[in-house]
Structure formats: structure tokens, C-alpha cells
Scaffold this active site. Structure first.
Site, PDB file in Angstrom:
ATOM      1  CE  LYS A  16      -1.129  -0.093   4.840  1.00  0.00           C
ATOM      2  NZ  LYS A  16      -0.219  -1.170   5.198  1.00  0.00           N
ATOM      3  NE  ARG A  91      -1.424   1.700  14.193  1.00  0.00           N
ATOM      4  CZ  ARG A  91      -0.606   0.777  13.428  1.00  0.00           C
ATOM      5  NH1 ARG A  91      -0.459   0.595  12.322  1.00  0.00           N
ATOM      6  NH2 ARG A  91      -0.159  -0.213  14.337  1.00  0.00           N
ATOM      7  NE  ARG A 130       9.878  -4.315   4.083  1.00  0.00           N
ATOM      8  CZ  ARG A 130       9.075  -3.539   4.675  1.00  0.00           C
ATOM      9  NH1 ARG A 130       8.030  -3.121   3.823  1.00  0.00           N
ATOM     10  NH2 ARG A 130       8.998  -3.508   6.010  1.00  0.00           N
ATOM     11  NE  ARG A 134      10.533  -0.561   7.328  1.00  0.00           N
ATOM     12  CZ  ARG A 134       9.480  -0.456   6.941  1.00  0.00           C
ATOM     13  NH1 ARG A 134       9.155   0.111   5.611  1.00  0.00           N
ATOM     14  NH2 ARG A 134       8.535  -0.781   7.708  1.00  0.00           N
ATOM     15  NE  ARG A 145       5.601  -3.546  10.551  1.00  0.00           N
ATOM     16  CZ  ARG A 145       6.057  -3.702   9.501  1.00  0.00           C
ATOM     17  NH1 ARG A 145       7.122  -4.205   9.003  1.00  0.00           N
ATOM     18  NH2 ARG A 145       5.487  -2.648   8.611  1.00  0.00           N
TER      19      ARG A 145
END
Length: 192
Positions: A16, A91, A130, A134, A145
Site C-alpha cells: 500500500k 488504527r 525485503r 529496517r 506487526r
């Protein structure tokens, strides 16, 4: 012409953020991500940033009122006049209700929610693959998450699914280009 306010919803790794960046560039909408808002307010030591810091330094959640305050300020900026993509916000149900009220104050409402539909296994695999390095790409953080997203979905989506025709699902298992074709035509229907 009214502004276009669209929410992008989906689990971490659904793409997104990538899609929001393309949409904002093509359609001139603001991208509103609470993560970026927090970083900006904390970095600039704004009054809202300092309030948020008090909670964060204790490991407490930042109250919705502070988050909504940041979103309210962001919506006053020039690039949000044509509308905005809400990326990762709201959220909680309280934030969803506050966003509805905030937009109503402005004489606006959400045009659409684009739900990036992707099985959790694919989200997990994408996040593990990925190469951004990070801090939140570690396996245990990824699981948290994904679990957090499931709780957010349970809290937020019933509020929006109750509004007939507001939520549109997009198959986010495909290529970035194929997904963008669908996203682009949905956004276009809000902008036109």
C-alpha cells in the site's frame, strides 16, 4: 469539485505504501501516514510532538486525540486541498470515528477504502525478503506487526464495512503494475 479522501488498508507487506506514493504523484493528493507525522512532529519538537514524546518515552500508546490533532494539522496543508490518501490510519475504531468527524467538519467524507487483499503468508514472505534492513524487518517483529494488523482490522473494518459500497478489495498478490491499474481506476472514480 470536492476533494478525494481515500484510505489504503492492508497488512504490512501488501504494497500500500508503494501504491500510495504512485497515486499521490499522479493525482496530486497528499499521502498521510501517521508514522511520518510522528517523525515530523518529534523531529521538529512541535507541541503535539512533545505531547506524543511524553507517552512514547514511557512506552505508552499515544492517545488518539494527539494523533487526530496531527492529522487535522496535516489536512490544513496546501497539498491536501485536493484530497489525501490515508496510509496506515486509522488504527482504532475511535480514530475511525474521529476521522469521520474531522472530514465532516471540512464538509468532506471518505470516498473509498481500498483494501489490499493478500494472504498473511505472502505478507510474511515479502517482509522477510525485503532488503531495506529496517529494524522492523526481523522475524519476531514481523510476526508482531502481522498480529497487530489483525487486531486493527477487527477494530476498524466493521465500522467501514457497515457503510455500503465504501470498501473495495484489490488483489495485492499480483505485480505492482497490475495492482496499480486497479488502484488507479478506483482512485480516478473518486477524483473525477
Amino acid at each position: 469539485m470536492s476533494s478525494a479522501f481515500i484510505m489504503f488498508f492492508g497488512p504490512p507487506g501488501c504494497g500500500k505504501g508503494t501504491q500510495a506514493k504512485r497515486v499521490t504523484e499522479e493525482f496530486g493528493l497528499a499521502q498521510i501516514s501517521t508514522g511520518e507525522l510522528f517523525r515530523k512532529h518529534l523531529g521538529e519538537k512541535t507541541p503535539l510532538g512533545l505531547q506524543a514524546q511524553e507517552f512514547m518515552s514511557r512506552g505508552a500508546l499515544v492517545p488518539d486525540s494527539i494523533t487526530i490533532g496531527m492529522v487535522r494539522e496535516r489536512l490544513q496543508e496546501a497539498d491536501a486541498k485536493a484530497g489525501a490518501i490515508f496510509d496506515g490510519f486509522p488504527r482504532t475504531q475511535a480514530q475511525a470515528e474521529a476521522l469521520d468527524a474531522l472530514l465532516a467538519e471540512m464538509g468532506e467524507k471518505l470516498c473509498m477504502i481500498i483494501d489490499f487483499s493478500v494472504p498473511l503468508e505472502i505478507s510474511r514472505d515479502r517482509l522477510l525478503a525485503r532488503q531495506e534492513g529496517r529494524a522492523d524487518d526481523k522475524p519476531e517483529v514481523i510476526e508482531k506487526r502481522l498480529n497487530d494488523h489483525a487486531a486493527i482490522e477487527d477494530a476498524v473494518m466493521p465500522h467501514y464495512r457497515a457503510q455500503q459500497g465504501l470498501v473495495r478489495a484489490v488483489d495485492a498478490t499480483r505485480s505492482i503494475e497490475a495492482i496499480y491499474e486497479d488502484v488507479r481506476s478506483l482512485v480516478k472514480s473518486c477524483v473525477d
